[in-house]
Design a protein around this motif. Sequence first.
Motif, PDB file in Angstrom:
ATOM      1  N   THR A  91       0.823  -1.187  -0.127  1.00 53.38           N
ATOM      2  CA  THR A  91      -0.084   0.025  -0.027  1.00 53.38           C
ATOM      3  C   THR A  91       1.005   1.201   0.017  1.00 53.38           C
ATOM      4  O   THR A  91       2.238   1.200  -0.006  1.00 53.38           O
ATOM      5  CB  THR A  91      -1.069  -0.022   1.177  1.00 53.38           C
ATOM      6  N   SER A  92       0.203   2.366  -0.104  1.00 53.52           N
ATOM      7  CA  SER A  92       1.104   3.574  -0.042  1.00 53.52           C
ATOM      8  C   SER A  92       1.182   4.173   1.440  1.00 53.52           C
ATOM      9  O   SER A  92       0.469   3.657   2.149  1.00 53.52           O
ATOM     10  CB  SER A  92       0.517   4.736  -0.852  1.00 53.52           C
ATOM     11  N   PHE A  93       2.167   4.813   1.663  1.00 51.37           N
ATOM     12  CA  PHE A  93       2.592   5.298   3.089  1.00 51.37           C
ATOM     13  C   PHE A  93       1.437   6.186   3.585  1.00 51.37           C
ATOM     14  O   PHE A  93       0.937   5.886   4.730  1.00 51.37           O
ATOM     15  CB  PHE A  93       3.815   6.169   3.102  1.00 51.37           C
ATOM     16  N   TRP A  94       0.880   6.923   2.805  1.00 55.33           N
ATOM     17  CA  TRP A  94      -0.260   7.587   3.090  1.00 55.33           C
ATOM     18  C   TRP A  94      -1.441   7.267   3.504  1.00 55.33           C
ATOM     19  O   TRP A  94      -2.204   7.299   4.258  1.00 55.33           O
ATOM     20  CB  TRP A  94      -0.564   8.871   2.022  1.00 55.33           C
ATOM     21  N   ASN A  95      -1.528   5.914   2.742  1.00 56.46           N
ATOM     22  CA  ASN A  95      -2.894   5.035   3.074  1.00 56.46           C
ATOM     23  C   ASN A  95      -2.671   4.430   4.468  1.00 56.46           C
ATOM     24  O   ASN A  95      -3.887   4.216   5.129  1.00 56.46           O
ATOM     25  CB  ASN A  95      -2.857   3.913   2.151  1.00 56.46           C
ATOM     26  N   MET A  96      -1.508   4.252   5.098  1.00 60.81           N
ATOM     27  CA  MET A  96      -1.406   3.636   6.479  1.00 60.81           C
ATOM     28  C   MET A  96      -1.591   4.838   7.438  1.00 60.81           C
ATOM     29  O   MET A  96      -1.776   4.652   8.571  1.00 60.81           O
ATOM     30  CB  MET A  96      -0.043   3.074   6.688  1.00 60.81           C
ATOM     31  N   LEU A  97      -1.849   6.236   7.030  1.00 58.71           N
ATOM     32  CA  LEU A  97      -2.221   7.208   7.859  1.00 58.71           C
ATOM     33  C   LEU A  97      -3.370   7.356   8.256  1.00 58.71           C
ATOM     34  O   LEU A  97      -3.854   8.352   9.076  1.00 58.71           O
ATOM     35  CB  LEU A  97      -1.473   8.477   7.624  1.00 58.71           C
ATOM     36  N   THR A  98      -4.426   6.678   7.343  1.00 61.06           N
ATOM     37  CA  THR A  98      -5.749   6.875   7.594  1.00 61.06           C
ATOM     38  C   THR A  98      -6.337   6.052   8.835  1.00 61.06           C
ATOM     39  O   THR A  98      -5.819   5.166   9.178  1.00 61.06           O
ATOM     40  CB  THR A  98      -6.440   6.789   6.292  1.00 61.06           C
ATOM     41  N   ARG A  99      -7.501   6.587   9.201  1.00 55.62           N
ATOM     42  CA  ARG A  99      -8.441   5.792  10.020  1.00 55.62           C
ATOM     43  C   ARG A  99      -8.410   4.327   9.833  1.00 55.62           C
ATOM     44  O   ARG A  99      -8.161   3.488  10.597  1.00 55.62           O
ATOM     45  CB  ARG A  99      -9.581   6.510  10.312  1.00 55.62           C
ATOM     46  N   THR A 100      -8.928   3.957   8.716  1.00 57.60           N
ATOM     47  CA  THR A 100      -9.016   2.570   8.107  1.00 57.60           C
ATOM     48  C   THR A 100      -8.007   2.293   7.136  1.00 57.60           C
ATOM     49  O   THR A 100      -7.872   2.882   6.008  1.00 57.60           O
ATOM     50  CB  THR A 100     -10.373   2.238   7.650  1.00 57.60           C
ATOM     51  N   ARG A 101      -7.004   1.400   7.568  1.00 60.26           N
ATOM     52  CA  ARG A 101      -6.019   1.143   6.536  1.00 60.26           C
ATOM     53  C   ARG A 101      -6.333   0.435   5.173  1.00 60.26           C
ATOM     54  O   ARG A 101      -7.307  -0.316   5.526  1.00 60.26           O
ATOM     55  CB  ARG A 101      -4.799   0.248   7.310  1.00 60.26           C
ATOM     56  N   GLN A 102      -5.943   1.136   4.180  1.00 56.26           N
ATOM     57  CA  GLN A 102      -6.150   0.331   2.969  1.00 56.26           C
ATOM     58  C   GLN A 102      -5.173  -0.340   2.162  1.00 56.26           C
ATOM     59  O   GLN A 102      -4.108   0.227   1.790  1.00 56.26           O
ATOM     60  CB  GLN A 102      -6.765   1.421   2.019  1.00 56.26           C
ATOM     61  N   LEU A 103      -5.271  -1.720   2.216  1.00 54.79           N
ATOM     62  CA  LEU A 103      -4.198  -2.615   1.588  1.00 54.79           C
ATOM     63  C   LEU A 103      -4.532  -2.693   0.248  1.00 54.79           C
ATOM     64  O   LEU A 103      -5.518  -3.386  -0.141  1.00 54.79           O
ATOM     65  CB  LEU A 103      -3.896  -3.738   2.210  1.00 54.79           C
ATOM     66  N   HIS A 104      -3.949  -2.306  -0.792  1.00 55.90           N
ATOM     67  CA  HIS A 104      -4.052  -2.224  -2.107  1.00 55.90           C
ATOM     68  C   HIS A 104      -3.939  -3.577  -2.733  1.00 55.90           C
ATOM     69  O   HIS A 104      -5.146  -4.160  -3.459  1.00 55.90           O
ATOM     70  CB  HIS A 104      -3.045  -1.439  -3.074  1.00 55.90           C
ATOM     71  N   HIS A 105      -3.272  -4.458  -2.513  1.00 52.27           N
ATOM     72  CA  HIS A 105      -2.799  -5.668  -3.056  1.00 52.27           C
ATOM     73  C   HIS A 105      -2.201  -6.771  -1.898  1.00 52.27           C
ATOM     74  O   HIS A 105      -1.329  -6.500  -1.381  1.00 52.27           O
ATOM     75  CB  HIS A 105      -1.847  -5.320  -4.058  1.00 52.27           C
ATOM     76  N   VAL A 106      -2.672  -7.825  -1.699  1.00 54.62           N
ATOM     77  CA  VAL A 106      -2.217  -9.055  -0.901  1.00 54.62           C
ATOM     78  C   VAL A 106      -1.976 -10.295  -1.884  1.00 54.62           C
ATOM     79  O   VAL A 106      -2.954 -10.516  -2.515  1.00 54.62           O
ATOM     80  CB  VAL A 106      -3.292  -9.336   0.147  1.00 54.62           C
ATOM     81  N   LYS A 107      -1.026 -10.778  -1.866  1.00 54.20           N
ATOM     82  CA  LYS A 107      -0.762 -11.936  -2.430  1.00 54.20           C
ATOM     83  C   LYS A 107      -0.206 -13.029  -1.474  1.00 54.20           C
ATOM     84  O   LYS A 107       0.631 -12.818  -0.581  1.00 54.20           O
ATOM     85  CB  LYS A 107       0.538 -11.660  -3.599  1.00 54.20           C
ATOM     86  N   THR A 108      -0.812 -13.908  -1.553  1.00 51.45           N
ATOM     87  CA  THR A 108      -0.483 -15.305  -0.629  1.00 51.45           C
ATOM     88  C   THR A 108      -0.028 -16.611  -1.608  1.00 51.45           C
ATOM     89  O   THR A 108      -0.452 -16.623  -2.618  1.00 51.45           O
ATOM     90  CB  THR A 108      -1.517 -15.683   0.168  1.00 51.45           C
ATOM     91  N   LYS A 109       0.627 -17.351  -0.948  1.00 47.08           N
ATOM     92  CA  LYS A 109       1.146 -18.535  -1.483  1.00 47.08           C
ATOM     93  C   LYS A 109       0.737 -19.885  -0.652  1.00 47.08           C
ATOM     94  O   LYS A 109       1.005 -19.373   0.641  1.00 47.08           O
ATOM     95  CB  LYS A 109       2.627 -18.626  -1.568  1.00 47.08           C
ATOM     96  N   GLY A 110      -0.060 -20.623  -1.200  1.00 49.17           N
ATOM     97  CA  GLY A 110      -0.145 -21.855  -0.047  1.00 49.17           C
ATOM     98  C   GLY A 110      -1.537 -21.395   0.877  1.00 49.17           C
ATOM     99  O   GLY A 110      -1.453 -22.043   1.810  1.00 49.17           O
ATOM    100  N   LEU A 111      -2.344 -20.620   0.320  1.00 46.41           N
ATOM    101  CA  LEU A 111      -3.470 -20.418   1.238  1.00 46.41           C
ATOM    102  C   LEU A 111      -4.521 -21.334   1.640  1.00 46.41           C
ATOM    103  O   LEU A 111      -4.983 -22.011   0.509  1.00 46.41           O
ATOM    104  CB  LEU A 111      -4.172 -19.215   0.626  1.00 46.41           C
ATOM    105  N   VAL A 112      -4.830 -21.697   2.700  1.00 45.16           N
ATOM    106  CA  VAL A 112      -5.940 -22.491   3.152  1.00 45.16           C
ATOM    107  C   VAL A 112      -6.868 -22.072   4.051  1.00 45.16           C
ATOM    108  O   VAL A 112      -6.278 -21.659   5.180  1.00 45.16           O
ATOM    109  CB  VAL A 112      -5.209 -23.935   3.674  1.00 45.16           C
ATOM    110  N   ILE A 113      -8.276 -21.993   3.776  1.00 43.78           N
ATOM    111  CA  ILE A 113      -9.001 -21.385   4.611  1.00 43.78           C
ATOM    112  C   ILE A 113     -10.090 -22.589   4.902  1.00 43.78           C
ATOM    113  O   ILE A 113     -10.603 -23.193   4.202  1.00 43.78           O
ATOM    114  CB  ILE A 113      -9.769 -20.308   3.976  1.00 43.78           C
TER     115      ILE A 113
END
Length: 144
Positions: A91-113
Amino acid sequence: MAKRKTAIRWGFAAALIVFAVVLLNIYVNREAQVLARDMIAAHFHSDVQLKSIHVRLLPFVRITGEDLVLVQNGEGAKVPFVTAQSFEATTSFWNMLTRTRQLHHVKTKGLVITVMRHAGQEAQPGTRRKVPDFNIDELVADDA
C-alpha cells in the motif's frame, strides 16, 4: 576555503539526515511488526502465529511474512482456520495514516481457509491495545 567549509557542512548534514532516517526506519519497523500482528488478530478475531514478518516503510509500505496461521478457539479446541506459506501486502505510506488502513494488493502462497460451524456465539478475544481496522482491495492466492 569558504566553499570547502560549506561543502563539509552540507556533507555532514546529509550524513546526519541519512543516519536519522535509518535509525527511525529500524525503530518504526519493529513497532510496525507488533502493530501488524495486532491488526491481523483484531480483524480476524484470532490468535496470530507467524514464523516471520517484515515491514518496509520506504519507498512504499510492504508487509511480508511466512507461515501465517490464524487460530480461533472452537469449542475448547484451538482450530486453525487460515494458513498461508507466505504473504505480501502493499500500500502507499499515506494510506497507512488514515483511520481505516487500505491494503491495495495482498498476494498469498499456499493459502488454506477452513470453515467450521460453531454451535453457539462465542465471545471474541480482545486485543492488548486499540488497533486500526483495515480493508483489502485485491487478494491473489497462488498455489491455494
